[in-house]
Structures are given as structure tokens and as C-alpha cells.
Design a protein around this motif. Sequence first.
Motif, mmCIF file in Angstrom:
data_model
loop_
_atom_site.group_PDB
_atom_site.id
_atom_site.type_symbol
_atom_site.label_atom_id
_atom_site.label_comp_id
_atom_site.label_asym_id
_atom_site.label_seq_id
_atom_site.Cartn_x
_atom_site.Cartn_y
_atom_site.Cartn_z
ATOM 1 N N ARG A 1 -6.223 -5.268 -11.905
ATOM 2 C CA ARG A 1 -5.177 -4.404 -11.340
ATOM 3 C C ARG A 1 -5.558 -2.928 -11.470
ATOM 4 N N LEU B 1 -4.589 0.287 -4.612
ATOM 5 C CA LEU B 1 -4.294 -0.126 -3.241
ATOM 6 C C LEU B 1 -4.625 1.008 -2.290
ATOM 7 N N PRO B 2 -5.116 0.694 -1.092
ATOM 8 C CA PRO B 2 -5.118 -0.620 -0.419
ATOM 9 C C PRO B 2 -6.384 -1.444 -0.621
ATOM 10 N N TRP C 1 -8.976 -4.277 -2.194
ATOM 11 C CA TRP C 1 -8.809 -5.675 -2.599
ATOM 12 C C TRP C 1 -9.546 -5.922 -3.903
ATOM 13 N N SER D 1 -10.149 -9.989 -0.135
ATOM 14 C CA SER D 1 -8.705 -10.030 0.125
ATOM 15 C C SER D 1 -8.066 -11.253 -0.534
ATOM 16 N N SER E 1 -6.981 -10.816 -4.267
ATOM 17 C CA SER E 1 -5.681 -10.195 -4.533
ATOM 18 C C SER E 1 -4.559 -11.213 -4.370
ATOM 19 N N TYR F 1 2.743 -2.477 -9.010
ATOM 20 C CA TYR F 1 1.566 -2.872 -8.236
ATOM 21 C C TYR F 1 1.894 -4.041 -7.323
ATOM 22 N N LEU G 1 1.589 -4.345 -3.049
ATOM 23 C CA LEU G 1 0.581 -5.323 -2.641
ATOM 24 C C LEU G 1 1.197 -6.351 -1.703
ATOM 25 N N GLN H 1 1.609 -4.814 1.614
ATOM 26 C CA GLN H 1 0.309 -4.685 2.272
ATOM 27 C C GLN H 1 -0.088 -6.014 2.911
#
Length: 590
Positions: free
Chosen positions: A269, A274-275, A277, A282, A285, A311, A315, A318
Motif C-alpha cells: 500500500r 494511486l493511480p 498498481w 492491475s 491491486s 487507500y 482504489l 479507480q
Amino acid sequence: MDIKFSIPIFHKLMVPIEKQRKLVVLLLLLLSVSGMSKAQLTTTYLSPTRIIGKEAKDGSQITNEQCLLLEGTGQADLANKNICLFKSSDTDTPYIILDFGKELHGGIQIVAGHISTGKPAKFRIRFGESVSETMADVGEKGATNDHSIRDLLLDVPQWGKVEFGNTGFRFIRLDLIDPNTQIQINEIRAKSVYQDIPYLGSFHSNDELLNQIWMTGAYTVHLNLQDYLWDGIKRDRLVWIGDIHPEVATVNSVFGYNEAVVRSLDLARDNTPLPNWMNGHSSYSLWWIITHKDWFLHHGDINYLKQQKDYLIPLLRQLISMIDGEGQEQLNGVRFLDWPSSGNPQAVHAGLQALMIWALTDGKYLCSVLNEKEIAGECELAITRLQRHIPEPNGSKQAGALLGLSGLIDSQKANEIIITNGVHDFSTFYGYYMLQALAKAANYDTALESIRQYWGGMLSVGATTFWEDFDINWLKNASPIDEIPQPGKVDIHAEYGDYCYKGLRHSLCHGWASGPTAWLSEYVLGIKIIEPGCKTIQISPNLGDLQFAEGTYPTPMGILKVKHVRQSDGKIKSDIQAPKGVKIINHTQG
């Protein structure tokens, strides 16, 4: 029930302790309620269990090497008892290959006596997860010093000792490099570095192979539980946050709470603003969300979950933004399920579509716990959109498993994809999800047989931990990893592997391969957590072709103990002993 208590006992050949069962279970109960979460790394010194071979010619020699198998003290002396003599000539230098019996994490300690030159003697040390690896030069057949140094020169002092190493190995080859040198060697010991924590969980059945597989998966993850939870102890000494999901499932089933898991989740983390991964993938995440849900369900730590909110919520938003108008995921970054599926982009899309549903479902749950109703509602709408698009898995068992687990396809359809051609096209990472999909289709017999054939296949060629990758076809005419490769046989470590793990770079201790350990506890013992913190647990055993299965399972309130026995009429009789504070829902069936 063979309860294995700690890693020093494991090193001593894992002798069953039937006569001490009651005492050990009592100790486990006492240990489970205190202090095991912040275990420090411990060092133990282990003598070799076997001499694989030696070579000395043209005036060089190694004599009395059997004394190296004796238990040592780590202290040089002048008594000259039990001395192994290495002697080189002007034309040749001798070597010896030692077996420490099990995969280890750490290094080597050499204790020496008199040296004929009066100066330190130079040795070449080669660590190996297989015998073959100890016999290769860096760059040969994939052999590498990447991630950890496993091939080096080391000066050994007279009447002293030296230690070096921070890698994964079972075997060591030592070559005396200096010519015309004679050195007395008192001891050559492995320096094993690990968390000295108890095996709170256990599994025992009438099938000894399954028992061994459960323990091997547990031990594989145990070795990778260092300051952080790594993926491999020789190579991939990194926190791969997708790979960590089956590893954490094993931690929960065997060890309970462990601070290394928390440190690893937080590292991913904090290193991934972000953004971006996690690990550039991807899907990783997505796995971070899924793992947090599993961790919260097992341990019920609401304060730790609250630390993730700032977080987690952005996320999730996103991820939601990466669903197109037709309900298809449009994730960027590295699009990845596991290595064997990498060449099948259609399967990767199908798997990512399913993973999005899984992660958003778990994200919705976590947000509901956090009383974040708005984002929980956004997750629900996004899941509905994703369910409109059902991609084809294109023959991929990885994608088929995820599609079945997410509910995008019927569990029986997923089952048909996975059972096609047996355990061919299984993979060590996603094999866990294939087993879960088989369980969802109630195909427990096939799941158990797949575990025996696939993970048991690694054991059949000498594995003591599970590998980064494995193909059942590799077993054909294969030379075991604990032997010097023979002419006419396939060197299974050096000749196979793909992508980033070709040949001897291939890790033979990879935590992502531990899935059967968690699976056997969850589906055969039937232990399913219903309420966070294990406050409510459902027991629904599925013995498949087994006659009985028993085991223990760590909860924050203590050790849950279960035993299931098939009766003559086919029905299952269960004995369940739950710690105070744990409510049991018993769904034992025939």
C-alpha cells in the motif's frame, strides 16, 4: 493426529508424536492466546544428513567425510577428533556435495582446524535447491546470483569459523580452490534462519500423501515468513501482493496471526500511490482487496481495517472507472493472472473480468463494515454492470476457475473446463482456485485426486517444498532433484521452466504453491468462517474418498479441533471442540 510443533522438530525428520498428543494440544492452546504475532527470526545450526558425493583425483583427496554428519558445536579446537581432511594438489582440487535433508533458508557455517599453508583457505561455495544447481556455474542452465548470492568464494580461517549466506537451499557443494593445501574441517553446518512459531493448525487423514502435502505447503510458507512474507527464499525474495493471497490463506490455516503479513500488506500500500498498481499489475491491486477481506474475516481487527480506508475507497473508485459501457473490464498496467496463462490474452481478460467482480464484492463488504454506504452502493452497481459481460475462457483452467468462483458461469461448466485432460495445464499458483472451483461444483473426489497427482508429483521427485511452477509432463524420465542427474535422464530443474524462471533460476520454494494446505483445512475439514474474528464458524466436512480426517485450526480465541469419521452407513460422524467464544454451525452430512 500428527501435530508438528515447531521447525526444530520438523528438521528432525518430522517424527510423529502420537504419545504426546494431549500435551502438545494443550501447549498449542496456551500459545495461541498470546504473543506469537511478533516472533523474531531465529537461527538454528543443522548438520548434513547425507553425503551426495565427492570427487578427488590426481593427488587430491577428501577423507573421513562421514564425521561431517555428526552433530556439531560450532567451536574449533585442538583435539583433532572427528576431522574431515581436504587436500588439494598442484593439478587438482577436491569437492564434496552435502544434503541437509530439507529445503532451508539461511547460509553455511564452516569450522576449521589446522591449515598447511598457515593462511586462510579459499573455498568455492555453491548453494542449490537441487543437486544439479550446486554443479552449475552462474549463467549455465539459468543458474544465477539474482536475488541472493548462491555461488561465491569464501576464505576459511585456521582454527576458527566463518559464516555466509542468505538464500534458499537444501544442498551445498564445497570446492577447495587453493592448490597444494591441506585443511582440517571440523564441521560444515547449515545456518537456518526462520520464525520459531508453532504449527497451530494441523491436518491428518487416512491418506499419508495428503498429510504430507498439507505439511509441505505449510512448511513452504513458513520458510517464506521472514521479516516480510516473500514469494521465494532463493529467488523472488519480494512481496508480490497477488501471490500473497494463497500464502495468507495458508498462514491463517496454520499459524494464525503473523505480523509479517501485516507488514507486507502495508508495504504494498505505502509503496503504491494511486493511480499506480501494486507491483505494476492491475490484478495485484485487486488481490490486495481480496486478501484484506480474508484477513479481516479471520482476525476481526476493525482498527487495522480502518487504517486501510483512505487507500481502499479511492482504489475501488479507480477500479469502477475502468468498466466500459458494455460492462467489460478495461484494466491497464500489466494484465496478468499467472505465468502459464500469459500467452492467452482472451483468458486473461476473462480472468480479470471475474477478479473485478470478486474484488468489488469483497470491497463492498469491507466498506459496509466501515459504514461507508455510498461507496458500497457504487460497488454494487459496478458488479451488476460487470455481470452483463461473460467472456469465454478460451480453454484456460485459470480463467475457468475464476469465472466459476465469481458466478459468471455455472459451477458445473467451470468444473468441466478444469477436469478436461486431468491435471495437465494446472499451475502452482492458480491450482488453488481450480481446487476451489471443483469444490464449488461439489467435485471433491477429483479435487483430492488432483492434489495427489499434481502436488504429489513434486514430492515424487524429491521436493520438500512446493515450486514456482510445475507441469505434470516434467515427470517423464525425470532425474530426482536430490540426486546427481544421470545420463539418459532429464534434469528436471535445469531443463524446464519458462518466462522469468528458466532452468536453475526456477524457484523450488514458492509460497504461492501452498494452496492445498488451506484448501484441505477449508473443504475437507470443512472449516468456513462466517463472522469476523472467527466468532461464528460453519463446519461442513467433505471427505471425498477419505475414511476420516481430523485437524486443528487457529482462531483469535484459541484452537478449534475437529474430527470427521465415515461410518459404515456412509454418514459422517463429527467431533468438534471449539474454544470459548466461537459459535459452531455444524452442517455435517453423509
